[in-house]
Design an enzyme around this catalytic site. Structure first.
Site, PDB file in Angstrom:
ATOM      1  N   GLU A  78      33.308  -8.456 -85.893  1.00 54.42           N
ATOM      2  CA  GLU A  78      34.204  -7.621 -86.306  1.00 54.42           C
ATOM      3  C   GLU A  78      34.535  -7.900 -87.595  1.00 54.42           C
ATOM      4  OE1 GLU A  78      38.182  -5.277 -84.531  1.00 54.42           O
ATOM      5  OE2 GLU A  78      38.019  -7.450 -84.199  1.00 54.42           O
ATOM      6  N   LYS A 168      36.169   1.640 -81.521  1.00 54.23           N
ATOM      7  CA  LYS A 168      37.258   1.033 -80.939  1.00 54.23           C
ATOM      8  C   LYS A 168      38.481   1.787 -80.495  1.00 54.23           C
ATOM      9  CE  LYS A 168      40.122  -3.310 -81.768  1.00 54.23           C
ATOM     10  NZ  LYS A 168      40.462  -4.280 -82.906  1.00 54.23           N
ATOM     11  N   CYS A 201      37.110  -6.758 -79.518  1.00 56.88           N
ATOM     12  CA  CYS A 201      38.316  -7.575 -79.698  1.00 56.88           C
ATOM     13  C   CYS A 201      39.311  -7.177 -78.739  1.00 56.88           C
ATOM     14  CB  CYS A 201      38.773  -7.369 -81.469  1.00 56.88           C
ATOM     15  SG  CYS A 201      39.573  -8.570 -81.659  1.00 56.88           S
TER      16      CYS A 201
END
Length: 524
Positions: A78, A168, A201
């Site tokens: 990321e 995300k 994440c």
């Protein structure tokens, strides 16, 4: 004779160096995960354009390296490549466009597409994507420039085509980044017979989309991350291995590397078979880690674990670690004047039973320091740095630098003075947790080198039972090999008590969007 030997050597080099792509009939595939250092970036001295171009060149070197030759799929971390200022348009995966040499797209996307095609590899790259807004059913407000910006994983196939794109959903305070109205369940098929899901994440802490993908049958996952490690339960490799183990999925994790702010953690984990390779760095590093991954559908496939990359506690002191909000936990000190201990602790509706056999050897030198340990139970709410709240449920043993609870989950400033005073011979933790799918539980462990225990050092079992009409899950978690460098040993879980209301809000929002769209059509 010399010419024949030379020709033979050339032929052998060609055979050995040729790219052997995995097939659906193979028991394994080859994966590469990249730990990438973004430490050098200086906002004051380097523009985002220069930064992105420089990092793209480093990505090219990794993809074109000889280490990457046998790899089918390469995963990057990321935020290793671009920023909002250098965001790129990305083709819709439905259109199966290869952006290579297509000037409609920025150089980053064009070059990655060409690299995937030229090297005949799947590439998964996290970048900042820009998109014209509004998009289809997405009716969230636009920026004045008419653009959305997303933290996105983009997947290129061996022909350089964009075949998947995940935006995300659970942000961790990213400035200037938009979030979609609902979580995309992004997955893609490969020519070697494996379906991958992907998320990013902080998504790991939530039900949507991560656990929804597991429930849909996805067995292999790609995880791009810039994780900020936290004791006692959420250091990077620790939670990566635990998530893969509980779900029994292959987990390809690529981590951004900046230990001074707590970011590192890269590895490949083969479900309940554990680590193939894992690294927690104490210095910033850029490196490709290659692993032969046994397919989940082939339980007979062999597993080739790589040697443990382990650094000393003194070296790992350079890795900044945050501390969990554990001061509200119900705790009890592990007595150091006996060699075995049994205790039950309760908080709220959760009770944890501990049975521990251990050996204590206190240092004779008063200048030497050692970790004490506390038993703990918690069933309560915590905040993730104010960016989101979540319910946590846990039965745990964790290390403390002193005798009071505030010293727990902290490390000594000078690890060279620390001795291992407590050797745990066996540990048994048993807890009865709610049995619904809203509770996600996993075996959690980490040692003083900030690596999780190997799976052959633990036993973990679950048993469903009913009591007073309620469904419960009894978890038993055992340490079966002695350890004197333990930092955490716990049953740790998330309770998604707010997930239903979130889902209802999503449905309502979708209906409102549909209603507004119909009204707009009628007005026209």
């Amino acid at each position: 004779m010399d010419k024949r030997v030379t020709l033979l050597c050339i032929l052998l080099n060609y055979i050995v160096g040729s790219q052997q792509q995995s097939t659906p009939n193979d028991d394994h595939y080859w994966a590469g995960v990249v730990e990438f250092s973004f430490k050098e970036r200086s906002v004051d001295s380097e523009s985002p354009v220069v930064y992105t171009a420089r990092n793209l060149e480093q990505y090219k070197q990794i993809i074109n390296s000889t280490e990457a030759d046998p790899v089918d799929i390469i995963v990057f971390p990321e935020y290793g490549l671009s920023a909002v200022e250098t965001a790129s348009f990305v083709p819709n995966p439905v259109d199966l466009i290869a952006p290579c040499n297509n000037l409609e797209y920025e150089a980053v996307v064009r070059d990655l597409s060409c690299l995937a095609r030229d090297r005949q590899k799947y590439l998964v790259v996290n970048l900042v994507e820009k998109a014209l807004c509004p998009e289809e059913w997405e009716r969230r407000p636009c920026a004045p420039n008419g653009l959305y910006h997303f933290n996105a994983n983009v997947v290129f196939d061996r022909n350089g085509r964009v075949i998947a794109r995940y935006r995300k959903f659970n942000l961790f305070g990213e400035a200037g980044i938009n979030v979609t109205s609902w979580a995309d369940l992004t997955h893609f098929e490969t020519d070697f017979g494996v379906k991958f899901g992907t998320f990013i994440c902080f998504d790991l802490m939530f039900e949507q989309p991560a656990l929804q993908l597991v429930r849909s049958g996805v067995t292999d996952f790609i995880f791009s991350t810039m994780w900020f490690s936290e004791l006692p339960f959420l250091t990077a490799a620790q939670i990566q291995q635990a998530w893969a183990y509980t779900n029994n999925v292959n987990f390809l994790a690529a981590g951004a590397s900046f230990p001074e702010v707590g970011s590192t953690g890269t590895g490949v984990f083969a479900g309940k078979r554990g680590r193939i390779v894992a690294v927690m760095n104490h210095n910033a590093d850029s490196k490709l880690y290659v692993a032969q991954v046994p397919k989940i559908s082939r339980p007979q496939a062999t597993i080739s674990r790589q040697p443990v990359i382990r650094y000393t506690p003194a070296e790992m002191s350079n890795l900044k670690l945050k501390r969990d909000h554990i001061d509200g936990y119900r705790t009890s000190n592990l007595p150091l004047n006996v060699s075995s201990h049994q205790e039950s602790l309760c908080q709220g509706s959760l009770c944890c039973n501990f049975t521990i056999d251990y050996t204590v050897t206190l240092p004779a030198d008063v200048n030497q320091q050692y970790y004490r340990y506390m038993l703990a139970v918690s069933e309560g709410k915590r905040t993730f740095d104010g960016f989101a709240d979540g319910m946590i449920t846990t039965c745990a043993i964790f290390a403390c630098a002193g005798e009071d609870q505030k010293s727990c989950s902290t490390r000594f400033e000078d690890p060279s003075k620390v001795v291992e005073a407590v050797r745990f011979n066996t540990i048994e933790i048993v807890g009865a947790f709610p049995g619904s799918s809203d509770v996600f539980l996993l075996p959690n462990s980490v040692d003083t080198s900030i690596l999780p225990l190997e799976v052959d050092e633990i036993e973990y079992s679950e048993r469903l039972f009913t009591q007073d009409g309620e469904l419960y899950k009894q978890i038993q978690y055992n340490l079966v090999k002695p350890r004197s460098d333990l930092f955490t040993f716990a049953i740790w879980g998330r309770k998604f008590v707010h997930q239903n209301s979130s889902a209802q809000a999503t449905i309502i929002n979708g209906l409102l969007v549909l209603f507004a769209t119909i009204c707009a059509i009628l007005v026209k």
